[in-house]
Scaffold this active site. Sequence first.
Site, PDB file in Angstrom:
ATOM      1  N   GLU A 125      -0.584  10.183  -7.414  1.00 43.43           N
ATOM      2  CA  GLU A 125      -0.854   9.613  -8.747  1.00 43.43           C
ATOM      3  C   GLU A 125      -2.042  10.299  -9.402  1.00 43.43           C
ATOM      4  O   GLU A 125      -2.998  10.632  -8.710  1.00 43.43           O
ATOM      5  CB  GLU A 125      -1.147   8.103  -8.608  1.00 43.43           C
ATOM      6  N   ARG A 167       2.518   1.749  -1.336  1.00 45.33           N
ATOM      7  CA  ARG A 167       1.853   3.030  -1.565  1.00 45.33           C
ATOM      8  C   ARG A 167       2.897   4.144  -1.602  1.00 45.33           C
ATOM      9  O   ARG A 167       3.870   4.121  -0.828  1.00 45.33           O
ATOM     10  CB  ARG A 167       0.836   3.334  -0.457  1.00 45.33           C
ATOM     11  N   GLY A 205       3.240  -9.347   4.756  1.00 44.10           N
ATOM     12  CA  GLY A 205       1.853  -9.803   4.749  1.00 44.10           C
ATOM     13  C   GLY A 205       1.627 -10.742   3.576  1.00 44.10           C
ATOM     14  O   GLY A 205       2.525 -11.474   3.157  1.00 44.10           O
ATOM     15  N   SER A 258       8.390  -5.673  10.016  1.00 40.26           N
ATOM     16  CA  SER A 258       6.975  -5.396  10.241  1.00 40.26           C
ATOM     17  C   SER A 258       6.880  -5.146  11.734  1.00 40.26           C
ATOM     18  O   SER A 258       7.847  -5.393  12.460  1.00 40.26           O
ATOM     19  CB  SER A 258       6.105  -6.576   9.804  1.00 40.26           C
ATOM     20  N   ARG A 259       5.739  -4.653  12.207  1.00 41.69           N
ATOM     21  CA  ARG A 259       5.682  -4.296  13.637  1.00 41.69           C
ATOM     22  C   ARG A 259       5.791  -5.530  14.519  1.00 41.69           C
ATOM     23  O   ARG A 259       6.366  -5.490  15.588  1.00 41.69           O
ATOM     24  CB  ARG A 259       4.411  -3.506  13.923  1.00 41.69           C
ATOM     25  N   HIS A 295       1.463   2.313 -11.743  1.00 38.82           N
ATOM     26  CA  HIS A 295       0.649   1.537 -10.794  1.00 38.82           C
ATOM     27  C   HIS A 295       0.003   0.334 -11.495  1.00 38.82           C
ATOM     28  O   HIS A 295      -1.225   0.247 -11.603  1.00 38.82           O
ATOM     29  CB  HIS A 295      -0.426   2.442 -10.153  1.00 38.82           C
TER      30      HIS A 295
HETATM   31  P1  NAP Z   1      -1.248  -7.246   4.365  1.00 36.77           P
HETATM   32  O1  NAP Z   1      -1.407  -8.712   4.167  1.00 36.77           O
HETATM   33  O2  NAP Z   1      -2.172  -6.535   5.300  1.00 36.77           O
HETATM   34  O3  NAP Z   1       0.269  -6.995   4.848  1.00 36.77           O
HETATM   35  C1  NAP Z   1       0.723  -5.760   5.307  1.00 36.77           C
HETATM   36  C2  NAP Z   1       2.086  -5.946   5.956  1.00 36.77           C
HETATM   37  O4  NAP Z   1       2.592  -4.659   6.312  1.00 36.77           O
HETATM   38  C3  NAP Z   1       2.056  -6.773   7.240  1.00 36.77           C
HETATM   39  O5  NAP Z   1       3.206  -7.563   7.309  1.00 36.77           O
HETATM   40  C4  NAP Z   1       2.073  -5.707   8.345  1.00 36.77           C
HETATM   41  O6  NAP Z   1       2.622  -6.263   9.523  1.00 36.77           O
HETATM   42  C5  NAP Z   1       2.966  -4.655   7.689  1.00 36.77           C
HETATM   43  N1  NAP Z   1       2.758  -3.323   8.243  1.00 36.77           N
HETATM   44  C6  NAP Z   1       1.611  -2.616   8.281  1.00 36.77           C
HETATM   45  N2  NAP Z   1       1.813  -1.434   8.895  1.00 36.77           N
HETATM   46  C7  NAP Z   1       3.114  -1.396   9.241  1.00 36.77           C
HETATM   47  C8  NAP Z   1       3.931  -0.451   9.912  1.00 36.77           C
HETATM   48  N3  NAP Z   1       3.441   0.704  10.346  1.00 36.77           N
HETATM   49  N4  NAP Z   1       5.240  -0.736  10.094  1.00 36.77           N
HETATM   50  C9  NAP Z   1       5.743  -1.924   9.670  1.00 36.77           C
HETATM   51  N5  NAP Z   1       5.025  -2.857   9.011  1.00 36.77           N
HETATM   52  C10 NAP Z   1       3.722  -2.600   8.817  1.00 36.77           C
HETATM   53  O7  NAP Z   1      -1.338  -6.469   3.002  1.00 36.77           O
HETATM   54  P2  NAP Z   1      -1.054  -7.013   1.516  1.00 36.77           P
HETATM   55  O8  NAP Z   1      -2.247  -7.687   0.988  1.00 36.77           O
HETATM   56  O9  NAP Z   1       0.260  -7.718   1.504  1.00 36.77           O
HETATM   57  O10 NAP Z   1      -0.927  -5.600   0.732  1.00 36.77           O
HETATM   58  C11 NAP Z   1      -0.010  -4.635   1.148  1.00 36.77           C
HETATM   59  C12 NAP Z   1      -0.229  -3.329   0.426  1.00 36.77           C
HETATM   60  O11 NAP Z   1       0.259  -3.415  -0.907  1.00 36.77           O
HETATM   61  C13 NAP Z   1      -1.685  -2.881   0.231  1.00 36.77           C
HETATM   62  O12 NAP Z   1      -2.205  -2.274   1.408  1.00 36.77           O
HETATM   63  C14 NAP Z   1      -1.578  -1.906  -0.915  1.00 36.77           C
HETATM   64  O13 NAP Z   1      -1.351  -0.608  -0.440  1.00 36.77           O
HETATM   65  C15 NAP Z   1      -0.341  -2.385  -1.672  1.00 36.77           C
HETATM   66  N6  NAP Z   1      -0.682  -2.943  -3.016  1.00 36.77           N
HETATM   67  C16 NAP Z   1      -0.184  -2.346  -4.131  1.00 36.77           C
HETATM   68  C17 NAP Z   1      -0.487  -2.890  -5.377  1.00 36.77           C
HETATM   69  C18 NAP Z   1       0.032  -2.293  -6.645  1.00 36.77           C
HETATM   70  O14 NAP Z   1      -0.618  -2.426  -7.669  1.00 36.77           O
HETATM   71  N7  NAP Z   1       1.199  -1.638  -6.637  1.00 36.77           N
HETATM   72  C19 NAP Z   1      -1.303  -4.003  -5.482  1.00 36.77           C
HETATM   73  C20 NAP Z   1      -1.772  -4.578  -4.319  1.00 36.77           C
HETATM   74  C21 NAP Z   1      -1.453  -4.043  -3.075  1.00 36.77           C
HETATM   75  P3  NAP Z   1       2.336  -5.650  10.990  1.00 36.77           P
HETATM   76  O15 NAP Z   1       0.877  -5.339  11.053  1.00 36.77           O
HETATM   77  O16 NAP Z   1       2.804  -6.731  11.922  1.00 36.77           O
HETATM   78  O17 NAP Z   1       3.191  -4.442  11.109  1.00 36.77           O
HETATM   79  C1  8YV Z   2      -5.081  -1.541  -7.885  1.00 36.18           C
HETATM   80  C2  8YV Z   2      -3.812  -1.726  -5.642  1.00 36.18           C
HETATM   81  O1  8YV Z   2      -4.348  -0.837  -8.824  1.00 36.18           O
HETATM   82  O2  8YV Z   2      -5.047  -3.495  -4.726  1.00 36.18           O
HETATM   83  C3  8YV Z   2      -4.434  -2.458  -4.519  1.00 36.18           C
HETATM   84  O3  8YV Z   2      -4.274  -1.982  -3.377  1.00 36.18           O
HETATM   85  O4  8YV Z   2      -3.104  -0.796  -5.453  1.00 36.18           O
HETATM   86  C4  8YV Z   2      -4.050  -2.200  -7.024  1.00 36.18           C
HETATM   87  O5  8YV Z   2      -4.317  -3.554  -7.076  1.00 36.18           O
HETATM   88  C5  8YV Z   2      -6.104  -0.604  -7.406  1.00 36.18           C
HETATM   89  O6  8YV Z   2      -6.569  -0.783  -6.153  1.00 36.18           O
HETATM   90  C6  8YV Z   2      -7.273  -0.594  -8.406  1.00 36.18           C
HETATM   91  O7  8YV Z   2      -7.426   0.670  -8.886  1.00 36.18           O
END
Ligand code: NAP
Ligand code: 8YV
Length: 301
Positions: free
Chosen positions: A249, A220, A141, A162-163, A267
Amino acid sequence: MHDHARTTLRTHFDIVESPDCDIRAHLSEAVRASIRGVACRTGIDRRFIDALPRLEIIASYGVGYDDVDVAYARSRNIVVTNTPDVLNEEVADLTLGLLISVVREIPQAASFVRAGRWSATDYPLSPLTLRNRKVGIYGMGRIGRCIARRVEAFGLPVAYHSRRPADGVAYDHYPSLLDLARAVDVLISIVPGDLSTAKSVNAAVLAALGPQGVFINVGRGTVVDEAALVEALRTGTIAAAGLDVLADEPNVPDEMLALDNLTILPHIGSASVSTRTAMADLVAQNLVAWFENGAALTAVP
Ligand code: NAP
Ligand code: 8YV
């Protein structure tokens, strides 16, 4: 809530605050009945929503909205917004930093210097290298694409699961996560946490990654079968892992802390002053846009 969002919101709205999601305990019925919008960085469940009879919008601070009961909000015609895009590059930077840290033992080497051990001996050569690896990205994504671009710049081939195949990317798409894991020796997870991804990085996927395998999770914690990961790291089923996110967490299982081949970060994917300020801005802008124009900027699908 981030201070910047709080300050901005105060210039537009009357604000009441709750220290946690038990708002019935913190706010009177009369105050709750006056609330039309929520800015949050906590879990919003059905009980919370039911405590606010006039609620119109929930503006969540983060792109992942797994801790908001979106289905229930929708059933009450409440809009939910998140903070996509403004954090993509920051999270991708951290992902590559974590990958290199794990493979080249950067945290351990820095601790070695601080412990005064360099004068006695060189730091041991790292058994692992990034060279000649193949990188699999689970999730292509917004953030997955930014990670892929960086991996390419490191001269490593990218494949992904991805799906559905992602629009506009030329990397090899694997319809099965297990097949992707078989084809690569680095797996980076950047999928949302929901029922469809829960514990999908399991013992079989880790075994497929192989004994030189490196697993990185910035999506996550719920996506990983953590017991299987601990076992895979303990027995050498994979070589090493780096986690920015955990299932529960900020609680870190003792078995994880005991592993030398596991690097855990608290995180911090988006956690720079500038990016968190941009996220806070978007939380506030969504609320302002909703109440001024009746249309939020970044409503979740
Ligand atoms: P996004 O643009 O919605 O992308 C999600 C990707 O995951 C898409 O390619 C989607 O493709 C795929 N996906 C979803 N469900 C799936 C499944 N069951 N099997 C296979 N692939 C699947 O989201 P994003 O903005 O990149 O963010 C992704 C995630 O990163 C967030 O939801 C959040 O949990 C995490 N995050 C973490 C941090 C951190 O601080 N560590 C920060 C920001 C975000 P398909 O729908 O085609 O499957
Ligand atoms: C943040 C995140 O740590 O955007 C997300 O999904 O996991 C992180 O950017 C969080 O959401 C803010 O507490």
